[in-house]
Design a protein around this motif. Structure first.
Motif, PDB file in Angstrom:
ATOM      1  N   SER A 103       0.843  -1.210   0.000  1.00  0.00           N
ATOM      2  CA  SER A 103       0.000   0.000   0.000  1.00  0.00           C
ATOM      3  C   SER A 103       0.870   1.249   0.000  1.00  0.00           C
ATOM      4  O   SER A 103       0.558   2.240  -0.684  1.00  0.00           O
ATOM      5  N   ILE A 154       1.005   4.354  -2.783  1.00  0.00           N
ATOM      6  CA  ILE A 154       0.891   5.765  -2.398  1.00  0.00           C
ATOM      7  C   ILE A 154       2.053   6.566  -2.982  1.00  0.00           C
ATOM      8  O   ILE A 154       1.858   7.654  -3.551  1.00  0.00           O
ATOM      9  N   PHE A 201       1.612   6.875  -6.806  1.00  0.00           N
ATOM     10  CA  PHE A 201       0.660   7.926  -7.186  1.00  0.00           C
ATOM     11  C   PHE A 201       1.273   9.311  -6.976  1.00  0.00           C
ATOM     12  O   PHE A 201       1.115  10.194  -7.823  1.00  0.00           O
ATOM     13  N   GLY A 202       1.974   9.511  -5.840  1.00  0.00           N
ATOM     14  CA  GLY A 202       2.605  10.804  -5.588  1.00  0.00           C
ATOM     15  C   GLY A 202       3.625  11.157  -6.660  1.00  0.00           C
ATOM     16  O   GLY A 202       3.704  12.311  -7.111  1.00  0.00           O
ATOM     17  N   TYR A 204       1.744  12.030  -9.835  1.00  0.00           N
ATOM     18  CA  TYR A 204       1.099  13.346  -9.690  1.00  0.00           C
ATOM     19  C   TYR A 204       2.121  14.456  -9.928  1.00  0.00           C
ATOM     20  O   TYR A 204       1.848  15.439 -10.634  1.00  0.00           O
ATOM     21  N   TYR A 211      -1.980   6.209 -13.265  1.00  0.00           N
ATOM     22  CA  TYR A 211      -2.246   7.444 -12.510  1.00  0.00           C
ATOM     23  C   TYR A 211      -3.691   7.478 -12.014  1.00  0.00           C
ATOM     24  O   TYR A 211      -3.959   7.886 -10.877  1.00  0.00           O
ATOM     25  N   GLN A 212      -4.616   7.059 -12.864  1.00  0.00           N
ATOM     26  CA  GLN A 212      -6.035   7.108 -12.491  1.00  0.00           C
ATOM     27  C   GLN A 212      -6.412   6.045 -11.473  1.00  0.00           C
ATOM     28  O   GLN A 212      -7.255   6.268 -10.604  1.00  0.00           O
ATOM     29  N   PRO A 237      -4.694   5.581  -6.853  1.00  0.00           N
ATOM     30  CA  PRO A 237      -5.280   6.003  -5.557  1.00  0.00           C
ATOM     31  C   PRO A 237      -6.248   4.975  -4.983  1.00  0.00           C
ATOM     32  O   PRO A 237      -6.266   4.748  -3.761  1.00  0.00           O
ATOM     33  N   PHE A 238      -7.033   4.339  -5.840  1.00  0.00           N
ATOM     34  CA  PHE A 238      -8.023   3.368  -5.357  1.00  0.00           C
ATOM     35  C   PHE A 238      -7.347   2.069  -4.934  1.00  0.00           C
ATOM     36  O   PHE A 238      -7.749   1.444  -3.952  1.00  0.00           O
ATOM     37  N   ALA A 248      -4.269   1.932  -3.814  1.00  0.00           N
ATOM     38  CA  ALA A 248      -3.582   2.287  -2.571  1.00  0.00           C
ATOM     39  C   ALA A 248      -4.556   2.320  -1.396  1.00  0.00           C
ATOM     40  O   ALA A 248      -4.234   1.845  -0.297  1.00  0.00           O
ATOM     41  N   ALA A 249      -5.752   2.860  -1.639  1.00  0.00           N
ATOM     42  CA  ALA A 249      -6.747   2.991  -0.566  1.00  0.00           C
ATOM     43  C   ALA A 249      -7.194   1.624  -0.046  1.00  0.00           C
ATOM     44  O   ALA A 249      -7.229   1.397   1.177  1.00  0.00           O
TER      45      ALA A 249
END
Length: 345
Positions: free
Chosen positions: A47, A51, A54-55, A58, A188-189, A192-193, A195-196
């Motif tokens: 996880s 994160i 994604f960072g 971004y 990229y899209q 986040p999901f 990772a969550a």
């Protein structure tokens, strides 16, 4: 056309090399983190990988390295969650089964992927490809499977791991091709999901597997250094995974994964002094031979397809030119017919 084909092949080779190099690196790093430093929380670590990925993406988007492309939110959410769930099931499979059965689970992903793509996507795999894949799986099995201990719960988890992994990898390829998005845009899209779901469930999964609390662990400076290093390498691993599947296929990515297994076994013996037997050597040689055959047959099939497509384009071009000539002849003859008709009158 030749320049485009050459650049595409170079892109594929680059993606394959990046995937192998980053995956072998992260395995060595994580082995040191978990075995030597005693950090056993694999799902939670994954996880953190997502994160950081994604960072990084971004930041890359803000610096104009790529443009984000909007994708249907429902598709992205389900895809991200499915990827996260597949990671969780694979980790649980390792925890609830013997190492040998876990390796069997990973080997089963290729034939199940072939089955799914044949049934649902109507993709055809030649007998030569199937033979090379069988040889590869046999070699990896000889090299890595030592014990097979079955239990009901572990088997159910392994089946779920196989299904979710296969579907998520097929979707990784299908979404990129059908929605015309790059591997970077899709990652990229969806990151986040993914990772969550891993961040929320990771500590619970790890608690079930190792009976320890990730938040109560003693984070020494050396542990933190290896966690940061693992997260940095993971950016390359995640990026190259989407890139390889998008440029090749889910089956080719799994073949590449078994090449990494062979390399990790070799590196473990040479650098980490892991035990190595004659059986390991035979298995790796058989697996590498199977990979070489798979690569050769894939190149052969692609060459045949390109020649067939080229012939079709050439035939189509000839027909178009012939139609144009007939049309011109017809247009040139029309005034003569009109003149002849007038003269008769």
């Amino acid at each position: 056309m030749g320049e485009i084909s050459s650049s595409f092949q170079l892109g594929v080779i680059g993606a394959l090399f990046l995937s192998v190099a980053s995956s072998v690196s992260i395995v060595i790093c994580n082995k040191a983190l978990m075995s030597s430093l005693g950090f056993p929380f694999a799902t939670t670590l994954t996880s953190w990988h997502m994160i950081v990925t994604f960072g990084t993406l971004y930041a890359a988007k803000r610096l104009k390295f790529f443009e984000a492309k909007p994708i249907d939110m429902k598709t992205v959410i389900l895809f991200g969650i499915l990827n996260g769930v597949s990671v969780g099931f694979l980790n649980l499979s390792l925890g609830f089964n013997s190492i040998g059965f876990y390796q069997m689970t990973k080997l089963a992903i290729i034939p199940f992927t072939v089955l799914l793509e044949t049934v649902f996507l109507k993709k055809e795999f030649s007998l030569k490809i199937k033979f090379s894949l069988s040889l590869l799986l046999l070699g990896v099995g000889i090299a890595s499977i030592t014990d097979l201990q079955l239990n009901f719960l572990g088997t159910i988890i392994s089946v779920l791991a196989i299904i979710t992994t296969c579907v998520s990898q097929i979707l990784t390829s299908t979404i990129q091709k059908k929605l015309n998005v790059s591997s970077t845009q899709l990652l990229y899209q969806s990151a986040p999901f993914q990772a969550a779901i891993l961040f929320l469930t990771g500590p619970l999964v790890d608690q079930m597997l190792v009976n320890k609390n990730v938040f109560a662990f003693n984070y020494t400076p050396m542990v933190l250094v290896f966690i940061v290093l693992s997260c940095i390498i993971a950016v390359s691993v995640n990026f190259s995974t989407f890139l390889v599947i998008g440029k090749t296929s889910p089956v080719t990515y799994q073949v590449l994964g078994h090449l990494k297994t062979c390399l990790v076994l070799g590196v473990g013996y040479l650098i980490l002094k892991d035990p190595f037997t004659f059986r390991n050597i035979i298995g790796i040689l058989v697996a590498i031979f199977g990979m070489a055959l798979y690569s050769y047959f894939c190149i052969q099939d692609n060459t045949n397809k390109q020649s067939i497509n080229g012939s079709s384009i050439a035939i189509s071009g000839k027909r178009q030119r012939r139609s144009a000539l007939l049309l011109n002849e017809k247009e040139n003859n029309e005034p003569l017919k009109s003149i002849n008709k007038d003269s008769v009158v």
